[in-house]
Design a protein around this motif. Structure first.
Motif, PDB file in Angstrom:
ATOM      1  N   ILE A 264      76.128  20.770  39.064  1.00 18.10           N
ATOM      2  CA  ILE A 264      75.608  19.540  38.453  1.00 18.10           C
ATOM      3  C   ILE A 264      75.598  19.673  36.931  1.00 18.10           C
ATOM      4  CG2 ILE A 264      73.538  18.116  38.193  1.00 18.10           C
ATOM      5  CD1 ILE A 264      72.881  18.829  41.141  1.00 18.10           C
ATOM      6  N   ILE A 265      75.153  20.822  36.427  1.00 15.99           N
ATOM      7  CA  ILE A 265      75.125  21.048  34.979  1.00 15.99           C
ATOM      8  C   ILE A 265      76.531  20.969  34.401  1.00 15.99           C
ATOM      9  CG2 ILE A 265      74.650  22.760  33.180  1.00 15.99           C
ATOM     10  CD1 ILE A 265      72.317  23.741  34.930  1.00 15.99           C
ATOM     11  N   ALA A 266      77.492  21.640  35.062  1.00  9.01           N
ATOM     12  CA  ALA A 266      78.876  21.630  34.576  1.00  9.01           C
ATOM     13  C   ALA A 266      79.454  20.224  34.587  1.00  9.01           C
ATOM     14  CB  ALA A 266      79.732  22.560  35.430  1.00  9.01           C
ATOM     15  N   ASP A 267      79.104  19.435  35.623  1.00  6.24           N
ATOM     16  CA  ASP A 267      79.617  18.072  35.717  1.00  6.24           C
ATOM     17  C   ASP A 267      79.055  17.180  34.608  1.00  6.24           C
ATOM     18  OD1 ASP A 267      80.952  15.821  37.166  1.00  6.24           O
ATOM     19  OD2 ASP A 267      78.875  15.169  37.423  1.00  6.24           O
ATOM     20  N   LYS A 268      77.773  17.294  34.354  1.00  4.79           N
ATOM     21  CA  LYS A 268      77.137  16.450  33.337  1.00  4.79           C
ATOM     22  C   LYS A 268      77.436  16.924  31.915  1.00  4.79           C
ATOM     23  CE  LYS A 268      75.275  13.838  36.404  1.00  4.79           C
ATOM     24  NZ  LYS A 268      75.814  12.463  36.618  1.00  4.79           N
ATOM     25  N   ALA A 269      77.727  18.207  31.763  1.00  6.15           N
ATOM     26  CA  ALA A 269      77.939  18.776  30.419  1.00  6.15           C
ATOM     27  C   ALA A 269      79.407  18.856  30.047  1.00  6.15           C
ATOM     28  CB  ALA A 269      77.325  20.161  30.342  1.00  6.15           C
ATOM     29  N   GLN A 270      80.246  18.058  30.664  1.00  8.91           N
ATOM     30  CA  GLN A 270      81.682  18.110  30.366  1.00  8.91           C
ATOM     31  C   GLN A 270      81.925  17.916  28.872  1.00  8.91           C
ATOM     32  OE1 GLN A 270      83.886  15.401  32.802  1.00  8.91           O
ATOM     33  NE2 GLN A 270      83.282  16.360  34.721  1.00  8.91           N
ATOM     34  N   GLY A 271      82.691  18.862  28.294  1.00  3.73           N
ATOM     35  CA  GLY A 271      82.959  18.819  26.870  1.00  3.73           C
ATOM     36  C   GLY A 271      81.954  19.576  26.037  1.00  3.73           C
ATOM     37  N   HIS A 272      80.864  20.033  26.650  1.00  2.00           N
ATOM     38  CA  HIS A 272      79.842  20.801  25.944  1.00  2.00           C
ATOM     39  C   HIS A 272      79.744  22.192  26.573  1.00  2.00           C
ATOM     40  CE1 HIS A 272      78.430  17.121  23.944  1.00  2.00           C
ATOM     41  NE2 HIS A 272      78.616  16.539  25.120  1.00  2.00           N
ATOM     42  N   GLY A 298      67.544  13.988  29.822  1.00  2.00           N
ATOM     43  CA  GLY A 298      66.949  13.157  30.864  1.00  2.00           C
ATOM     44  C   GLY A 298      67.895  12.960  32.039  1.00  2.00           C
ATOM     45  N   THR A 299      69.172  12.731  31.739  1.00  2.40           N
ATOM     46  CA  THR A 299      70.175  12.577  32.805  1.00  2.40           C
ATOM     47  C   THR A 299      70.286  13.843  33.634  1.00  2.40           C
ATOM     48  OG1 THR A 299      71.443  11.026  31.456  1.00  2.40           O
ATOM     49  CG2 THR A 299      72.610  12.110  33.269  1.00  2.40           C
ATOM     50  N   LEU A 300      70.237  15.005  32.972  1.00  2.00           N
ATOM     51  CA  LEU A 300      70.366  16.290  33.649  1.00  2.00           C
ATOM     52  C   LEU A 300      69.198  16.514  34.608  1.00  2.00           C
ATOM     53  CD1 LEU A 300      72.552  18.455  33.382  1.00  2.00           C
ATOM     54  CD2 LEU A 300      71.073  19.644  31.748  1.00  2.00           C
ATOM     55  N   VAL A 301      67.980  16.260  34.128  1.00  2.00           N
ATOM     56  CA  VAL A 301      66.794  16.442  34.967  1.00  2.00           C
ATOM     57  C   VAL A 301      66.863  15.540  36.197  1.00  2.00           C
ATOM     58  CG1 VAL A 301      64.292  16.114  35.070  1.00  2.00           C
ATOM     59  CG2 VAL A 301      65.324  17.223  33.075  1.00  2.00           C
ATOM     60  N   GLU A 302      67.230  14.276  35.991  1.00  2.00           N
ATOM     61  CA  GLU A 302      67.304  13.325  37.097  1.00  2.00           C
ATOM     62  C   GLU A 302      68.415  13.690  38.076  1.00  2.00           C
ATOM     63  OE1 GLU A 302      67.817   8.507  37.888  1.00  2.00           O
ATOM     64  OE2 GLU A 302      67.930   9.327  35.858  1.00  2.00           O
ATOM     65  N   ALA A 303      69.570  14.143  37.556  1.00  2.00           N
ATOM     66  CA  ALA A 303      70.712  14.462  38.426  1.00  2.00           C
ATOM     67  C   ALA A 303      70.383  15.618  39.359  1.00  2.00           C
ATOM     68  CB  ALA A 303      71.925  14.801  37.571  1.00  2.00           C
ATOM     69  N   VAL A 304      69.660  16.620  38.862  1.00  2.00           N
ATOM     70  CA  VAL A 304      69.307  17.762  39.718  1.00  2.00           C
ATOM     71  C   VAL A 304      68.302  17.339  40.783  1.00  2.00           C
ATOM     72  CG1 VAL A 304      68.208  20.031  39.782  1.00  2.00           C
ATOM     73  CG2 VAL A 304      69.846  19.493  37.971  1.00  2.00           C
ATOM     74  N   SER A 305      67.291  16.595  40.393  1.00  2.00           N
ATOM     75  CA  SER A 305      66.274  16.178  41.370  1.00  2.00           C
ATOM     76  C   SER A 305      66.883  15.273  42.443  1.00  2.00           C
ATOM     77  CB  SER A 305      65.115  15.478  40.665  1.00  2.00           C
ATOM     78  OG  SER A 305      65.563  14.285  40.029  1.00  2.00           O
TER      79      SER A 305
END
Length: 354
Positions: A264-272, A298-305
């Protein structure tokens, strides 16, 4: 027995035939350079001794003999100074062909040249197997070797029973030489893939596939030290109550949580830049302004939950700190760690910006 796939065969056969891609050739260069230098020096010494030890009645063609020696010396100098594998292959071919031309010149000066050049051709065919990477280049040079030493001499006794011995020895030596060449090339290819795998393991987390702490820190330092970079933020991410998951559900379940969270982190952090810092901790270096990093956290926290609701509830806490270019990287890490601790105290499943 499971047969290898077409792609696997192609991945092995192409380097064996053509010498590999540019990255593989760069890796092979140092080894082939050393081996080729030693082989060429030994060839020049052997040629010079052959010339010096020729009996008095026999005199080779001086022009041909000198030209061969000059060709070998020139190839040696060029090989010593070259920096690419294709040039190395060309200089090696020139050295081998000038050496066999010189030895044929010596053989022509004595009686029964066909007798002397046969062992020379066999020896050269086998001796050069290690200095050419790629079966096609090796076979091309071997063809030149046998034309050099054998043109105008074979068949020796046409129509007699021993006529077949010369082509038989030539064919057998070429097959043995090709087998040796393929063996050396396979060893180089295996060493190359082992080196690639070791490099991957050295900089990649084995469980999640993200950058490991070493690679993450190196790249973060590079970004932090860039003189004209934009605003950067460091996010320290921790899975909430991970010890409870391990204790109650087992380490396999814990590993699955780590892998899914990392995805999830890798998906949301694309390019970072993102990576696993150790245990249940992850890190992201976000390039952007304060509002952008706030939205990202905020997106990261919500995506994991949301990503674990079907099976269980898993959440993360995030501490965010700006990477201050005027101070060392550790200062920003400490600020992010303090923000993470504050997020935990405030109830978890949230982010806090230092």
């Amino acid at each position: 027995m499971r047969l290898p796939s077409i792609n696997t065969l192609r991945r092995v056969a192409v380097p064996l035939a053509f010498g590999g891609n540019s990255e593989q050739q760069h890796t092979y260069f140092a080894e082939l350079h050393r081996v080729g230098m030693v082989t060429q020096l030994l060839g020049i010494i052997a040629y010079s001794l052959t010339w010096l030890m020729m009996p008095e009645p026999y005199h080779p063609n001086q022009t041909h003999a000198v030209l061969a020696l000059l060709g070998m010396l020139t190839s040696l100098i060029v090989r010593y100074r070259c920096t690419t594998l294709p040039v190395l292959t060309i200089t090696g071919a020139c050295a081998v062909l000038t050496l066999t031309f010189g030895l044929r010149t010596m053989a022509d000066a004595v009686h029964h040249a066909s007798f002397w050049v046969l062992p020379v051709g066999v020896f050269m065919t086998l001796a050069i197997a290690s200095i050419f990477n790629g079966g096609l280049s090796y076979l091309a040079v071997v063809a030149g070797v046998w034309w050099n030493v054998g043109h105008g001499l074979y068949p020796v006794n046409a129509g007699l029973p021993d006529e077949s011995w010369a082509p038989l020895m030539i064919a057998v030596s070429v097959l043995f030489g090709l087998a040796l060449n393929v063996s050396f090339s396979l060893l180089r290819l295996r060493n190359y893939h082992s080196k690639v795998e070791l490099t991957r393991l050295a900089f990649q987390d084995g469980l999640t596939g993200l950058n490991n702490r070493r690679m993450f820190t190196q790249r973060a330092q590079q970004m932090h030290g860039a003189p004209h970079g934009g605003m950067l933020y460091f996010l320290m991410i921790d899975i909430d109550d991970f010890k409870v998951i391990n204790d109650q559900q087992g380490h396999d379940a814990g590993d699955e949580v780590l892998v899914r969270t990392a995805a999830i982190i890798a998906d949301k952090a694309q390019g970072h830049l993102c990576g696993r810092l150790g245990g249940e901790e992850f890190g992201v270096v976000y390039a952007g302004d304060r509002e952008a990093v706030r939205a990202f956290a905020g997106t990261l926290v919500e995506a994991v939950s949301q990503g674990f609701l079907a099976a269980q509830f898993v959440s993360i806490s995030v501490g965010v700190a700006e990477l201050d270019r005027g101070k060392d990287l550790g200062h920003s890490y400490r600020l992010a760690d303090e923000a993470l601790y504050l997020a935990k105290r405030q109830g978890k499943n949230r982010y806090v910006i230092a």
